[in-house]
Design a protein around this motif. Sequence first.
Motif, PDB file in Angstrom:
ATOM      1  N   LYS A 206      19.251  12.525 -40.739  1.00 50.94           N
ATOM      2  CA  LYS A 206      18.535  11.906 -41.755  1.00 50.94           C
ATOM      3  C   LYS A 206      17.428  12.621 -42.537  1.00 50.94           C
ATOM      4  CE  LYS A 206      16.528   7.389 -43.368  1.00 50.94           C
ATOM      5  NZ  LYS A 206      16.351   5.948 -42.875  1.00 50.94           N
ATOM      6  N   GLU A 207      17.577  13.096 -43.781  1.00 48.35           N
ATOM      7  CA  GLU A 207      16.702  14.014 -44.405  1.00 48.35           C
ATOM      8  C   GLU A 207      15.543  13.299 -45.190  1.00 48.35           C
ATOM      9  OE1 GLU A 207      19.702  17.604 -45.786  1.00 48.35           O
ATOM     10  OE2 GLU A 207      20.489  15.521 -46.159  1.00 48.35           O
ATOM     11  N   LEU A 208      14.384  13.598 -44.786  1.00 49.05           N
ATOM     12  CA  LEU A 208      13.187  12.878 -45.405  1.00 49.05           C
ATOM     13  C   LEU A 208      12.262  13.949 -45.853  1.00 49.05           C
ATOM     14  CD1 LEU A 208      12.713  10.083 -42.981  1.00 49.05           C
ATOM     15  CD2 LEU A 208      13.871   9.739 -45.126  1.00 49.05           C
ATOM     16  N   ASP A 209      11.388  13.440 -46.820  1.00 48.46           N
ATOM     17  CA  ASP A 209      10.116  14.336 -47.062  1.00 48.46           C
ATOM     18  C   ASP A 209       9.465  14.556 -45.796  1.00 48.46           C
ATOM     19  OD1 ASP A 209       7.207  14.647 -47.911  1.00 48.46           O
ATOM     20  OD2 ASP A 209       8.354  15.070 -49.709  1.00 48.46           O
ATOM     21  N   ALA A 210       8.904  15.703 -45.683  1.00 47.18           N
ATOM     22  CA  ALA A 210       8.298  16.033 -44.369  1.00 47.18           C
ATOM     23  C   ALA A 210       7.364  15.141 -43.920  1.00 47.18           C
ATOM     24  CB  ALA A 210       7.856  17.703 -44.574  1.00 47.18           C
ATOM     25  N   SER A 211       6.521  14.628 -44.998  1.00 46.17           N
ATOM     26  CA  SER A 211       5.412  13.797 -44.836  1.00 46.17           C
ATOM     27  C   SER A 211       5.554  12.453 -44.324  1.00 46.17           C
ATOM     28  CB  SER A 211       4.401  13.639 -45.912  1.00 46.17           C
ATOM     29  OG  SER A 211       5.230  13.065 -47.144  1.00 46.17           O
ATOM     30  N   GLN A 212       6.973  12.218 -44.330  1.00 44.63           N
ATOM     31  CA  GLN A 212       7.636  10.751 -44.288  1.00 44.63           C
ATOM     32  C   GLN A 212       8.129  10.892 -42.646  1.00 44.63           C
ATOM     33  OE1 GLN A 212       7.041   8.199 -46.223  1.00 44.63           O
ATOM     34  NE2 GLN A 212       5.725   9.587 -47.134  1.00 44.63           N
ATOM     35  N   THR A 213       8.327  11.802 -42.195  1.00 46.34           N
ATOM     36  CA  THR A 213       9.091  11.957 -40.687  1.00 46.34           C
ATOM     37  C   THR A 213       8.316  11.081 -39.779  1.00 46.34           C
ATOM     38  OG1 THR A 213       8.177  14.031 -40.421  1.00 46.34           O
ATOM     39  CG2 THR A 213      10.426  13.980 -41.317  1.00 46.34           C
ATOM     40  N   ALA A 214       7.099  11.213 -39.767  1.00 43.80           N
ATOM     41  CA  ALA A 214       6.325  10.612 -38.490  1.00 43.80           C
ATOM     42  C   ALA A 214       6.693   8.816 -38.864  1.00 43.80           C
ATOM     43  CB  ALA A 214       4.878  11.022 -38.506  1.00 43.80           C
ATOM     44  N   ARG A 215       6.195   8.502 -40.093  1.00 50.03           N
ATOM     45  CA  ARG A 215       6.315   7.003 -40.523  1.00 50.03           C
ATOM     46  C   ARG A 215       7.760   6.608 -40.103  1.00 50.03           C
ATOM     47  NH1 ARG A 215       3.445   6.839 -46.269  1.00 50.03           N
ATOM     48  NH2 ARG A 215       1.449   8.113 -45.775  1.00 50.03           N
ATOM     49  N   ALA A 216       8.860   7.404 -40.219  1.00 51.49           N
ATOM     50  CA  ALA A 216      10.199   6.964 -39.928  1.00 51.49           C
ATOM     51  C   ALA A 216      10.551   6.659 -38.504  1.00 51.49           C
ATOM     52  CB  ALA A 216      11.005   7.958 -40.498  1.00 51.49           C
ATOM     53  N   LEU A 217       9.498   7.152 -37.450  1.00 48.46           N
ATOM     54  CA  LEU A 217       9.903   6.900 -36.066  1.00 48.46           C
ATOM     55  C   LEU A 217      10.172   5.399 -35.807  1.00 48.46           C
ATOM     56  CD1 LEU A 217       7.175   9.113 -34.502  1.00 48.46           C
ATOM     57  CD2 LEU A 217       9.848   9.316 -34.439  1.00 48.46           C
ATOM     58  N   ASP A 218       9.642   4.463 -36.620  1.00 47.76           N
ATOM     59  CA  ASP A 218       9.888   2.993 -36.428  1.00 47.76           C
ATOM     60  C   ASP A 218      11.521   2.634 -36.805  1.00 47.76           C
ATOM     61  OD1 ASP A 218       7.374   2.285 -35.425  1.00 47.76           O
ATOM     62  OD2 ASP A 218       6.884   2.049 -37.603  1.00 47.76           O
TER      63      ASP A 218
ATOM     64  N   ALA B 191      14.800   9.208 -33.567  1.00 48.43           N
ATOM     65  CA  ALA B 191      13.968  10.387 -33.238  1.00 48.43           C
ATOM     66  C   ALA B 191      13.596  11.110 -34.432  1.00 48.43           C
ATOM     67  CB  ALA B 191      14.538  11.307 -32.029  1.00 48.43           C
ATOM     68  N   ALA B 192      12.590  11.863 -34.502  1.00 49.39           N
ATOM     69  CA  ALA B 192      12.405  12.758 -35.471  1.00 49.39           C
ATOM     70  C   ALA B 192      11.908  14.075 -35.381  1.00 49.39           C
ATOM     71  CB  ALA B 192      11.392  11.903 -36.317  1.00 49.39           C
ATOM     72  N   VAL B 193      12.168  14.857 -36.186  1.00 49.16           N
ATOM     73  CA  VAL B 193      11.512  16.213 -35.844  1.00 49.16           C
ATOM     74  C   VAL B 193      10.457  16.477 -36.936  1.00 49.16           C
ATOM     75  CG1 VAL B 193      11.907  18.814 -36.083  1.00 49.16           C
ATOM     76  CG2 VAL B 193      13.669  17.499 -35.301  1.00 49.16           C
ATOM     77  N   ILE B 194       9.054  16.636 -36.268  1.00 50.27           N
ATOM     78  CA  ILE B 194       7.814  16.418 -37.129  1.00 50.27           C
ATOM     79  C   ILE B 194       7.019  17.523 -37.088  1.00 50.27           C
ATOM     80  CG2 ILE B 194       5.868  14.810 -37.359  1.00 50.27           C
ATOM     81  CD1 ILE B 194       7.341  12.623 -36.062  1.00 50.27           C
ATOM     82  N   ASN B 195       6.522  18.044 -38.357  1.00 48.34           N
ATOM     83  CA  ASN B 195       5.813  19.256 -38.462  1.00 48.34           C
ATOM     84  C   ASN B 195       4.345  18.957 -37.857  1.00 48.34           C
ATOM     85  OD1 ASN B 195       7.761  19.574 -40.829  1.00 48.34           O
ATOM     86  ND2 ASN B 195       6.639  21.592 -40.784  1.00 48.34           N
ATOM     87  N   ASN B 196       3.820  19.804 -37.255  1.00 50.74           N
ATOM     88  CA  ASN B 196       2.660  19.581 -36.355  1.00 50.74           C
ATOM     89  C   ASN B 196       1.365  19.118 -37.132  1.00 50.74           C
ATOM     90  OD1 ASN B 196       1.540  20.181 -33.621  1.00 50.74           O
ATOM     91  ND2 ASN B 196       0.005  21.435 -34.924  1.00 50.74           N
ATOM     92  N   ASN B 197       1.190  19.311 -38.378  1.00 53.08           N
ATOM     93  CA  ASN B 197       0.361  18.942 -39.166  1.00 53.08           C
ATOM     94  C   ASN B 197       0.379  17.166 -39.360  1.00 53.08           C
ATOM     95  OD1 ASN B 197       2.220  19.899 -41.157  1.00 53.08           O
ATOM     96  ND2 ASN B 197       0.758  19.041 -42.612  1.00 53.08           N
ATOM     97  N   TYR B 198       1.525  16.934 -39.640  1.00 56.83           N
ATOM     98  CA  TYR B 198       1.838  15.728 -39.727  1.00 56.83           C
ATOM     99  C   TYR B 198       1.896  14.756 -38.706  1.00 56.83           C
ATOM    100  CZ  TYR B 198       2.960  16.642 -44.808  1.00 56.83           C
ATOM    101  OH  TYR B 198       3.215  17.077 -45.958  1.00 56.83           O
ATOM    102  N   ALA B 199       2.324  15.479 -37.342  1.00 55.27           N
ATOM    103  CA  ALA B 199       2.251  14.575 -36.040  1.00 55.27           C
ATOM    104  C   ALA B 199       0.833  14.365 -35.919  1.00 55.27           C
ATOM    105  CB  ALA B 199       2.928  15.676 -35.075  1.00 55.27           C
ATOM    106  N   VAL B 200      -0.092  15.237 -35.773  1.00 57.04           N
ATOM    107  CA  VAL B 200      -1.624  15.216 -35.545  1.00 57.04           C
ATOM    108  C   VAL B 200      -2.072  13.994 -36.515  1.00 57.04           C
ATOM    109  CG1 VAL B 200      -3.682  16.168 -35.788  1.00 57.04           C
ATOM    110  CG2 VAL B 200      -1.840  17.494 -34.681  1.00 57.04           C
ATOM    111  N   THR B 201      -1.731  14.016 -37.870  1.00 59.32           N
ATOM    112  CA  THR B 201      -2.328  12.811 -38.561  1.00 59.32           C
ATOM    113  C   THR B 201      -1.838  11.784 -38.201  1.00 59.32           C
ATOM    114  OG1 THR B 201      -2.239  14.409 -40.556  1.00 59.32           O
ATOM    115  CG2 THR B 201      -2.465  12.188 -40.929  1.00 59.32           C
TER     116      THR B 201
END
Length: 286
Positions: free
Chosen positions: A189-201, A205-215
């Motif tokens: 599932k392709e999403l904007d990088a800033s939305q990958t962490a929010r998509a965990l619900d 699973a999601a591949v999340i860039n480090n800055n968004y993961a920390v945020t």
Amino acid sequence: MNPRNRNIIIGIIVVVIVAIAGFIGFGQKSQANKTVNKTVKIGIMTGTKEDDSIWQTVSKTAKDKYGITLKFTHFTDYTQPNTALKNGDIDLNAFQHYAFLKAWNKANNGNLVAIGDTVISPISVYSKQLKNISDIKEGRTIAVPNDASNESRALYVLKSAGLIKLDVSGQTLATVKDITSNPKNLVIKELDASQTARALDSVDAAVINNNYAVTAGLKKSDAIFTEPVNKDSQQWINIIVANKKDENNTVYKDVVKAYETEATKKTIAKAYPDKSTIPAWGLKLK
């Protein structure tokens, strides 16, 4: 006194006075150059306290050693900083890796160049449901960033995890079309990088860039798989970027020098004791 000799003496005096005045003026100008307050505007992503601490260290070095004041413009997604740089709204930016810059230049007829390395932040796979990458079952959904370079990076992570196979080399950007083997029939599932962490619900699973993961409050210890750092990682090194016309600007080069210091390394180590972000300048990749 002979008029001729008098004229010679007067001429010599004039030359000496002019020379002295020029020397004094040069000295004053040189001193002014040393004390002038040089300001450089840098575009960065809206930061975490960890990233902010790194830039605070760099700012201090830039000011104390080079007389440069750094001013920051914060952005909330990856689509903005390069456009702002291209348009001259900022002088430099520092948010992207080599692969992202290459893809952006190609897509936007850009002429931006890297002038220095900063860090590399291995990205990870996260899940609210699973404890290990091997727990991913048949037909499950995995979210990945949808911009060209970060999607490619995410697919290489899934490849490294043994979930898929790709028909491209390590230095080539991959897309879902390059997947040659997907034995578990995973849905990407392709999403904007800033939305990958929010998509965990809503995904497995999601591949999340480090800055968004920390945020999002995700720790490296929460990851079910982390990208290895090896010879294929060069394209994922983060960089300080300028317009092509400014790549030899001495002030901007001094900003790079202010970043690439032992003081910055120590701050990075303190900010990221889990080594989720590490210094990239001079990094030897095997």
